[in-house]
Design an enzyme around this catalytic site. Structure first.
Site, PDB file in Angstrom:
ATOM      1  N   ASP A 173       0.810  -1.212   0.000  1.00 58.61           N
ATOM      2  CA  ASP A 173       0.000   0.000   0.000  1.00 58.61           C
ATOM      3  C   ASP A 173       0.849   1.271   0.000  1.00 58.61           C
ATOM      4  O   ASP A 173       2.014   1.261   0.416  1.00 58.61           O
ATOM      5  CB  ASP A 173      -0.876   0.036   1.265  1.00 58.61           C
ATOM      6  CG  ASP A 173      -2.069  -0.900   1.160  1.00 58.61           C
ATOM      7  OD1 ASP A 173      -2.071  -1.764   0.265  1.00 58.61           O
ATOM      8  OD2 ASP A 173      -2.981  -0.774   2.001  1.00 58.61           O
ATOM      9  N   HIS A 184       3.564  -2.295   3.187  1.00 62.01           N
ATOM     10  CA  HIS A 184       3.630  -0.995   2.513  1.00 62.01           C
ATOM     11  C   HIS A 184       4.942  -0.874   1.759  1.00 62.01           C
ATOM     12  O   HIS A 184       5.991  -1.202   2.312  1.00 62.01           O
ATOM     13  CB  HIS A 184       3.517   0.142   3.537  1.00 62.01           C
ATOM     14  CG  HIS A 184       2.213   0.155   4.283  1.00 62.01           C
ATOM     15  ND1 HIS A 184       1.965  -0.675   5.356  1.00 62.01           N
ATOM     16  CD2 HIS A 184       1.090   0.890   4.095  1.00 62.01           C
ATOM     17  CE1 HIS A 184       0.741  -0.440   5.802  1.00 62.01           C
ATOM     18  NE2 HIS A 184       0.183   0.496   5.055  1.00 62.01           N
TER      19      HIS A 184
END
Ligand code: NI
Length: 522
Positions: A336, A477
């Site tokens: 992400d 992430h």
């Protein structure tokens, strides 16, 4: 040279020495060689060709999708491989695999399910074990690297029998029972042509009637191997002989000089009986040279022969190449908040392992990250929507949510060249109004690594690798350097447990949901 010929030559050599001794006349010529006899045909008995060692053929290994399955409850382990883009080949391989899994499920009384193991399982090693389809059945079942633990159950093993030009040939063998008592042992060969997408069985390399045409030459080759010197043409084969030859054609593999197949023990012919050989006791591999085979092969077989020993030309696979989450245990790794400067390195690590991931990217980085987003698409990854600038969507009006989502979809599609189908709400915060305003399904996660806390690599790897189950979605992430650093170990850890790394779309069997919120695949 075959054992039979060596035997005959030994006898002839002894006779030559005896003759020179009894005649007392000419001195034995040290350069004397045994006479050879005219060969009626080029068809001959050879040693079984060795399969390709994929570990020593990186170009071939890079072009295929190796698959290794293990389910101890169903007492089955399987190794096979798929050839990206060659649907007919993959369908044949998959049918074979499912047959083996069904048989194992029946024998064990437990239905096969995609299963993962604790770290250290060693299941990242997925290539065919060279020569495993030629081992004694008991060894296949007894070898933990090849067969199920406990040496009882079903083991599917594979060998690459051809890799030339755009062709790949795969032999899959299924053995079931125990090392002490083998209940069944079958093998089959499938060829694929990456240029045309076509596939053929081993028997399909031959034209109709090839067995009849080859019969006399095969009998001649077998009798020569048994030591016969006869030049008399063998008689036309009877039905039993032709059946044995037709069965042998289902084992056909290419050699450097042509095509070869193996006649099972029990082959008989009047010409062999005349030599005192009522039926053969060992498998005999017969080679038909390309020139002799040329008129007897199918169009597919002709192209395979033509490929001969040309360099392997199937391109490296892109992305996962082949996935089926009903067969292999799948997990979707999701990155992400990027793309960022750490993303290309993460892509390198994924690419090196044939692994793919899903990137929930921010719209505000789409234009600047265009090259990275394009690369994701080209390498088989998936790009999805993580809003424009990461607000908590539950704080926004419906119009603001729609603007965050729609603007991001437009920007990501323009940059990546791939349709955007689902979104991930920042912080996992959403409600019914958010979903309605977004107009697409929300993809959440069931495994949160909390990598934004920058844990140690060991801790991050443990959080990403140990909790997933088949169908899990893991959140990391690609904006944290610590996550990029841990990525190789995360990927290796998941592969080692037996997982196939897939995109979210693949996790949902190619059919992403269009509404609702999802934490894992159903
Ligand atoms: Ni986020």
């Amino acid at each position: 040279m075959t054992a039979g010929r060596r035997r005959v030559i030994a006898v002839l050599a002894a006779a030559g020495v005896a003759a020179s001794l009894t005649a007392c006349a000419p001195i034995a010529d040290p350069g004397w060689v045994p006479p050879s006899w005219p060969v009626a045909a080029d068809v001959r008995v050879i040693a079984p060709p060795a399969p390709l060692d994929l570990a020593a053929a990186p170009d071939v290994a890079a072009s295929v999708v190796p698959v290794r399955l293990r389910d101890d409850a169903a007492e089955v382990q399987a190794r096979t491989l798929f050839l990206p883009g060659v649907g007919a080949f993959n369908q044949a391989v998959e049918d074979r695999l499912r047959d083996g899994l069904d048989a194992a499920s029946q024998a064990s009384g437990t239905r096969y399910t995609p299963t993962v193991f604790a770290r250290g399982a060693g299941l990242a090693d997925r290539l065919c074990v060279a020569g495993s389809t030629q081992l004694p059945a008991a060894e296949v079942l007894a070898d933990p690297a090849l067969g199920p633990a406990g040496a009882t159950g079903t083991a599917l093993v594979c060998d690459v029998v051809a890799a030339a030009g755009t062709f790949l040939g795969l032999r899959v063998r299924a053995v079931s029972g125990s090392a002490e008592e083998v209940a069944s042992d079958t093998a089959s060969i499938t060829y694929g042509d990456a240029a045309t997408g076509e596939a053929a069985t081993a028997a399909g390399l031959w034209a109709d009637g090839a067995a009849d045409t080859l019969s006399a030459d095969i009998v001649d080759a077998v009798r020569r191997d048994a030591g016969a010197l006869s030049l008399a043409p063998p008689s036309a084969g009877d039905e039993a002989q032709l059946d044995a030859i037709r069965a042998a054609l289902t084992t056909t593999v290419p050699t450097a000089d042509g095509l070869a197949f193996t006649i099972a023990p029990g082959f008989s012919a009047p010409e062999l009986a005349a030599l005192g050989v009522l039926s053969t006791t060992e498998p005999l591999t017969i080679e038909v040279p390309a020139a002799a085979a040329a008129g007897l092969v199918s169009p597919f077989g002709a192209r395979l022969l033509e490929a001969g020993a040309s360099p392997y030309a199937v391109p490296p696979r892109v992305g996962a190449g082949w996935t089926d989450c009903s067969l292999t245990p799948c997990v979707a790794l999701t990155y992400d908040d990027g793309p960022s400067r750490f993303t290309p390195g993460i892509l390198d690590e994924l690419n090196a392992r044939g692994a793919v991931a899903t990137f929930f990217a921010l719209g505000q980085y789409a234009a600047g990250g265009r090259d990275t987003l394009r690369r994701m698409t080209a390498e088989g990854h998936e790009v999805e929507n993580h809003t424009w600038n990461h607000p908590n969507l539950t704080d926004l009006t419906a119009a603001q949510v729609a603007s965050q989502i729609d603007g991001t979809t437009v920007a990501l599609e323009a940059a990546s060249g791939q349709p955007v189908r689902v979104f991930r709400p920042p912080y996992g915060e959403y409600n019914a109004a958010t979903l309605a305003a977004a107009g697409m399904a929300a993809i959440l996660w069931d495994v949160d690594t909390s990598d934004y806390q920058h844990p140690s690599t060991d801790v991050l790897v443990a959080r990403a690798v140990d909790p997933p189950r088949p169908g899990s979605i893991v959140l990391v992430h690609d904006i944290h350097e610590s996550t990029a650093v841990a990525t190789p170990r995360i990927l290796d850890g998941l592969l080692d447990r037996g997982f196939t790394l897939v995109t979210v779309r693949q996790l949902f069997d190619g059919d992403l949901p269009t509404s609702g919120a999802w934490r894992r695949a159903p």
